[in-house]
Enzyme design. Structure first.
Site, PDB file in Angstrom:
ATOM      1  N   SER A  64       0.825  -1.195   0.000  1.00 50.13           N
ATOM      2  CA  SER A  64       0.000   0.000   0.000  1.00 50.13           C
ATOM      3  C   SER A  64       0.870   1.260   0.000  1.00 50.13           C
ATOM      4  O   SER A  64       1.675   1.453  -0.909  1.00 50.13           O
ATOM      5  CB  SER A  64      -0.955  -0.062   1.204  1.00 50.13           C
ATOM      6  N   HIS A 124      -2.474  -1.280  -4.232  1.00 53.18           N
ATOM      7  CA  HIS A 124      -3.932  -1.310  -4.347  1.00 53.18           C
ATOM      8  C   HIS A 124      -4.449   0.119  -4.290  1.00 53.18           C
ATOM      9  O   HIS A 124      -3.683   1.066  -4.144  1.00 53.18           O
ATOM     10  CB  HIS A 124      -4.585  -2.195  -3.272  1.00 53.18           C
TER      11      HIS A 124
END
EC number: 3.4.21.92
Length: 200
Positions: A103, A128
C-alpha cells in the site's frame, strides 16, 4: 515504541577521543544516513521520518540517504508527507524493501531516487487503491467519497510516473490487492534491482 520495545533496542558503544559513547542502534545507523520506516504509516512515525530526512540533508546535502522500508501501509496523508519530503530535499533517497512494502509502503518504495530503489529477495510488494471509511450525513459521505477518488487519481498518476507504466495499467492493477515478488516488482518498475548480496 512501547516501553518493552525500547528496552529491547540494542545499544552500541563507540570509543572516541573523549572516552566511550553509547548510542541506541537506530541513532548509530542514522549517523551512517540510514533511516528505518517500519510498521504502520501514521502521523507520529511520518513526523519522525521527515525529521530524520531534514536532519540528514542539513548534515550533508550531497550524500545519499538510505530508507529501509518494512511496512503494511497506512495513512495516505502521513505517507504523502514522507513522499513530498523525499522529493523536496536535495540528497537522493535510496529506498530498500525488507520484508514487505504494501500500500503506502509500496508507494514510498517506488518514490525513491530512480536507479536507487531496491528490494531484498524474499520481500513482497503490494499495490492497491486507497481505502477509506466515513459515516455521517449522506452529503458528507459523498464529499469524502469524492475526495478518496481524487486521492486515488493522484496516487495512480505518481505511481505511473515512477514505474514507467501507462496510467491505464496502474488503474487496472491497483483495482484490487496486487501482490508481487521481488522479481515482479523489478519487472513492474516499482524498484530497480533485487539485492541479494552486498557488493565487495
Amino acid at each position: 515504541m512501547s516501553p518493552i520495545m525500547d528496552a529491547l533496542v540494542p545499544m552500541v558503544v563507540e570509543q572516541t577521543s573523549r572516552g566511550e559513547r553509547s548510542y541506541d542502534i537506530y541513532s548509530r545507523l542514522l549517523k551512517e544516513r540510514v533511516i528505518f520506516l517500519t510498521g504502520q504509516v501514521e502521523d507520529h512515525m511520518a513526523n519522525l521520518v521527515v525529521a530524520q530526512l531534514l536532519f540528514l540533508e542539513s548534515e550533508n546535502p550531497d550524500k545519499d540517504i538510505f530508507l529501509y522500508i518494512n511496512s503494511p501501509g497506512g495513512s495516505v496523508t502521513a505517507g504523502m508527507s514522507i513522499y513530498d519530503t523525499m522529493q523536496f530535499i536535495k540528497p537522493n533517497v535510496s529506498t530498500v524493501c525488507m520484508g514487505q512494502a504494501c500500500s503506502m509502503g509500496a508507494f514510498l518504495l517506488a518514490g525513491g531516487a530512480a536507479g536507487k530503489r531496491y528490494v531484498l529477495p524474499n520481500s513482497r510488494v503490494m499495490i492497491h487503491q486507497p481505502l477509506g471509511g466515513f459515516q455521517g450525513q449522506a452529503s458528507d459521505i459523498q464529499i469524502h467519497a469524492q475526495e478518496i477518488l481524487t486521492i486515488k487519481q493522484k496516487l495512480n498518476n505518481l505511481l505511473a510516473e515512477h514505474t514507467g507504466q501507462p496510467l491505464e495499467v496502474i488503474e487496472r492493477d491497483t483495482d484490487r490487492d496486487n501482490f508481487m515478488s521481488a522479481e515482479q516488482a523489478v519487472e513492474y518498475g516499482i524498484v530497480d534491482a533485487v539485492l541479494s548480496h552486498r557488493g565487495a
